[in-house]
Design a protein around this motif. Structure first.
Motif, PDB file in Angstrom:
ATOM      1  N   LEU A  72       0.842  -1.196   0.000  1.00 24.30           N
ATOM      2  CA  LEU A  72       0.000   0.000   0.000  1.00 24.30           C
ATOM      3  C   LEU A  72       0.879   1.248   0.000  1.00 24.30           C
ATOM      4  CD1 LEU A  72      -2.886   1.193   0.218  1.00 24.30           C
ATOM      5  CD2 LEU A  72      -2.560   1.214   2.712  1.00 24.30           C
ATOM      6  N   PRO A  73       0.900   2.004  -1.095  1.00 21.08           N
ATOM      7  CA  PRO A  73       1.609   3.289  -1.093  1.00 21.08           C
ATOM      8  C   PRO A  73       0.860   4.316  -0.242  1.00 21.08           C
ATOM      9  CG  PRO A  73       1.325   2.443  -3.329  1.00 21.08           C
ATOM     10  CD  PRO A  73       0.413   1.645  -2.435  1.00 21.08           C
ATOM     11  N   MET A  74       1.616   5.094   0.528  1.00 26.64           N
ATOM     12  CA  MET A  74       1.040   6.143   1.372  1.00 26.64           C
ATOM     13  C   MET A  74       1.921   7.386   1.317  1.00 26.64           C
ATOM     14  SD  MET A  74      -0.194   4.097   4.832  1.00 26.64           S
ATOM     15  CE  MET A  74      -0.638   5.674   5.589  1.00 26.64           C
ATOM     16  N   LYS A 118      -3.737  15.078   5.378  1.00 28.96           N
ATOM     17  CA  LYS A 118      -3.919  14.107   6.460  1.00 28.96           C
ATOM     18  C   LYS A 118      -5.236  13.332   6.311  1.00 28.96           C
ATOM     19  CE  LYS A 118      -0.989  16.375   9.922  1.00 28.96           C
ATOM     20  NZ  LYS A 118      -0.920  16.995  11.259  1.00 28.96           N
ATOM     21  N   ARG A 119      -6.221  13.937   5.657  1.00 32.07           N
ATOM     22  CA  ARG A 119      -7.484  13.224   5.456  1.00 32.07           C
ATOM     23  C   ARG A 119      -7.242  11.983   4.598  1.00 32.07           C
ATOM     24  NH1 ARG A 119     -12.537  16.442   3.043  1.00 32.07           N
ATOM     25  NH2 ARG A 119     -12.341  17.401   5.112  1.00 32.07           N
ATOM     26  N   GLU A 120      -6.466  12.133   3.502  1.00 36.08           N
ATOM     27  CA  GLU A 120      -6.151  10.988   2.660  1.00 36.08           C
ATOM     28  C   GLU A 120      -5.302   9.974   3.417  1.00 36.08           C
ATOM     29  OE1 GLU A 120      -5.900  14.086   1.750  1.00 36.08           O
ATOM     30  OE2 GLU A 120      -6.953  14.377  -0.163  1.00 36.08           O
ATOM     31  N   ALA A 121      -4.377  10.455   4.245  1.00 37.43           N
ATOM     32  CA  ALA A 121      -3.540   9.543   5.026  1.00 37.43           C
ATOM     33  C   ALA A 121      -4.385   8.720   5.995  1.00 37.43           C
ATOM     34  CB  ALA A 121      -2.477  10.330   5.774  1.00 37.43           C
ATOM     35  N   TRP A 122      -5.396   9.348   6.581  1.00 33.25           N
ATOM     36  CA  TRP A 122      -6.271   8.618   7.502  1.00 33.25           C
ATOM     37  C   TRP A 122      -7.070   7.545   6.747  1.00 33.25           C
ATOM     38  CZ3 TRP A 122      -6.992   6.860  11.994  1.00 33.25           C
ATOM     39  CH2 TRP A 122      -8.253   6.476  12.462  1.00 33.25           C
TER      40      TRP A 122
END
Length: 268
Positions: free
Chosen positions: A236-238, A251-255
């Protein structure tokens, strides 16, 4: 037929040659230095004793040293490692990466090697270079908080709740610059062997450098949150935590990506 030169013409020619730098006579006949010799020069096979007739032979041309291929050297060293301890020793002994000369120490890994999740970052920063562990600066502190939000920790003894962390490069690049493609290529065999030895269930690729190394692609904004496969296991790329510090709106996408990781681990 041509006429003989006068003394004045001869003197003028000599002065002209002297101006060109030809101020010394070295032979009576012209020499064509662009003409190839008919055969290679010969050298004596052995010293000649007094009274003996010398024998000569063609001198063998010196063998040209082959250029060292750092990727091939790294691959051979990585394949020989049968444990994490041997892999670390092989990386410490690898001297073909210039980054090693400017770094304080090798940054190998942190966390539980029995963990289900293995996180791959890019390269050590200043704090990591000083302490000798990956993700210990501000970005590492944010990473710890992110993992804790879904019940994971690098310090957890239980593999089900633990993570294991490493980087593409074990040495800090100068001024925290991005690693070059050449640096990534020569250290990639060590990273792949690292993954084989740990054998995690899931890989998390933090940022562009990790995705470039293991997926051959950049563009984390497009790749993040989309499950792919690396070396036969889900990956999973993050966003890298350092990117989130610079871009809090992400941070919304990271969550959302963390929830994807949690769901994968829970079998959903």
């Amino acid at each position: 037929m041509g006429r003989d030169l006068t003394q004045a013409e001869i003197r003028a020619l000599l002065e002209w040659q002297a101006e060109l730098g030809a101020d010394e006579a070295i032979g009576e006949t012209p020499l064509n230095r662009y003409e190839l010799p008919e055969e290679a020069p010969r050298v004596l096979d052995k010293p000649v004793a007094r009274g003996e007739r010398p024998t000569d032979s063609l001198a063998p041309a010196p063998a040209q040293a082959e250029a060292t291929d750092p990727v091939a050297v790294a691959r051979a060293a990585a394949e020989r490692a049968q444990s994490l301890e041997e892999l670390r020793a092989a990386m410490e002994a690898f001297d073909l990466c210039e980054l090693k000369r400017g770094a304080r120490q090798l940054v190998f890994a942190d966390g539980n090697p029995e963990a289900r999740v293995m996180i791959v970052g890019e390269a050590p920063g200043r704090d990591e270079d000083r302490i000798g562990r990956p993700f210990v600066g501000r970005a590492g502190q944010l990473l710890d908080r992110m993992l804790a939000a879904i019940g994971l920790s690098r310090n957890a003894p239980d593999p089900a709740h633990a993570v294991y962390i490493t980087n593409v490069l074990p040495w800090r690049p100068p001024q925290n610059r991005d690693p070059t493609p050449q640096e990534i290529a020569m250290m990639l065999p060590f990273l792949k062997r690292h993954i084989e030895l740990v054998d995690p269930e899931v890989l998390v690729l933090m940022g562009n450098i990790a995705t470039q190394a293991l997926l051959g692609r950049r563009g984390i904004t497009r790749l993040r949150g989309q499950w792919t496969e690396v070396m036969g296991r889900p990956a999973l790329p993050m966003f890298h935590p350092a990117y989130l510090l610079r871009n809090p709106h992400a941070k919304r996408e990271a969550w959302a990506d963390l929830l994807e990781l949690q769901a994968k681990l829970n079998g959903k």
